[in-house]
Every structure is written in C-alpha cells, then in structure tokens.
Design a protein around this motif. Structure first.
Motif: not given
Length: 224
Positions: A28, A32, A35-36
């Motif tokens: 997870e 993230e 995504r960033n």
C-alpha cells in the motif's frame, strides 16, 4: 529506455513481489508512492493490488480501487473486470456480479474470455444457482482458443463440483481428442472431478489408464 519507464517497471516489479508475499503495508505504501509519481496510469498496478485484496478477503478495497480507476478515467481491462466479478460473487450477491458482467459486456474494448465465465460459473455454483453455472460453462467452452489446456481443466473441475459426471466425460473426451498426450495434472483434474461427482468406479478406471502413460508418478493422484 527512458528513466521514467525504467522506474515504472522497477516499482511494478517490487509491487508484484510485495503482493506475492502478502505484505500489505509495504504494498500500500508503494502504491501510494506510484500514485504520487504519476505511475498509476494503466490498469496493471490496480490489478495487482486488487489481487492482494482478494487474497486477504478485503472485498471493499477492490470496490475502492475500481472507483478510483473510473474517477481517473483509467479503463478497466479484462483482468480488472474478472477480479471485480470475483469480488462481487464472493460477497454472495449474484445480482451485483451480473451488473459487473453487463458493464463488461457493454465495454467495446473488452471481449469476455473463458476466465470470465469460469469465474462466474464458480460463483454461481457456490451460491447454489446450478443452471446459471452450467450456462456459464457452455459459454466458457465457446471461448477456448488455440491449444490452451487450462480451460479444459477448469471445465472438468467445475462440472465435477456440479456433480455432472456426463459433462465431465464429454469434456474429457474432447480434451483427449485435441491433446493426444495428457499431462499428470489433466488426469488429476478428471479423476478428482469424478470422485466429487460420486463416480468412484469411473475414477478408478481412469487411474488405471493413467498408470502406464504417466510422465512421472504423482502421489497426489493416487491419494484422490
């Protein structure tokens, strides 16, 4: 190869490793970071994470990822839809699973494959909707392409789960006509299916048939 693409591949490989080991927190955190960095622009990382959540029985998380993909205009691929179908079926709601299938069927980029129908057949069988399960298996059979053995193993196993020994024998005979040499796992599929459908005598006959043609002795078959 551009550095950005190298980075995406490295992150993707690491994500696969974490998911394979079921290390949720690291997966997870890495997702993230992806995504960033703008790396979550294809279905692939979402599919990998959905696979993790299915393994952990975190079905709501699958729904969250599907919603995120839709919000970000990331098109679901066949794998995304198949995981989503499985998640909906695992929730015990055939209606919500069928809703996903209708959406998949209306998506012009997607052609439901044999995995789609094996997933739905398995879910219908678990929910006791045997007629719908058998219809999915008939659809599955029409999706078999080239010289792919795997769909036959699923057909044998699922018909065995439904207790339909007639269809087990029919699929087995087609399988043997397409592939003259059947591997151990093919015999494992048909023998275990006959045992599940209550045809012990038929299972024993196929066990005797397997012994002289086996590629190597497989104790799992003898223990069925």
């Amino acid at each position: 190869v551009p550095d950005t693409l190298k980075d995406m591949r490295l992150y993707g490989a690491l994500l696969n490793a974490y998911v394979g080991a079921k290390i949720r927190d690291k997966a997870e955190t890495l997702m993230e970071q992806m995504r960033n960095k703008g790396y979550c622009i294809t279905p692939l990382p979402y599919n990998v994470m959905m696979t993790l959540y299915m393994k952990l029985d975190e079905l709501d998380e699958v729904e969250e990822l599907v919603s995120e993909m839709k919000q970000k205009k990331i098109s679901l691929d066949s794998y995304s839809y198949n995981i989503w179908l499985s998640a909906r079926g695992s929730q015990g709601s055939p209606e919500s699973m069928e809703q996903v299938f209708r959406e998949m069927d209306l998506d012009p980029r997607i052609i439901p494959n044999w995995t789609t129908f094996s997933t739905m057949a398995s879910m219908y069988a678990k929910l006791g909707q045997l007629e719908k399960a058998e219809q999915c298996l008939r659809n599955l059979e029409t999706r078999i392409t080239n010289r792919d053995r795997m769909p036959y193993h699923y057909l044998l196993s699922l018909y065995g789960s439904l207790g339909n020994r007639g269809e087990v024998y029919r699929v087995w005979n087609i399988y043997k006509s397409v592939f003259p040499n059947i591997p151990n796992w093919g015999y494992h599929s048909v023998i275990s299916s006959l045992v599940r459908s209550g045809d012990i005598e038929g299972a024993e006959k196929l066990y005797e048939e397997w012994l002289p043609v086996k590629s190597s002795f497989d104790p799992k078959i003898g223990n069925l």
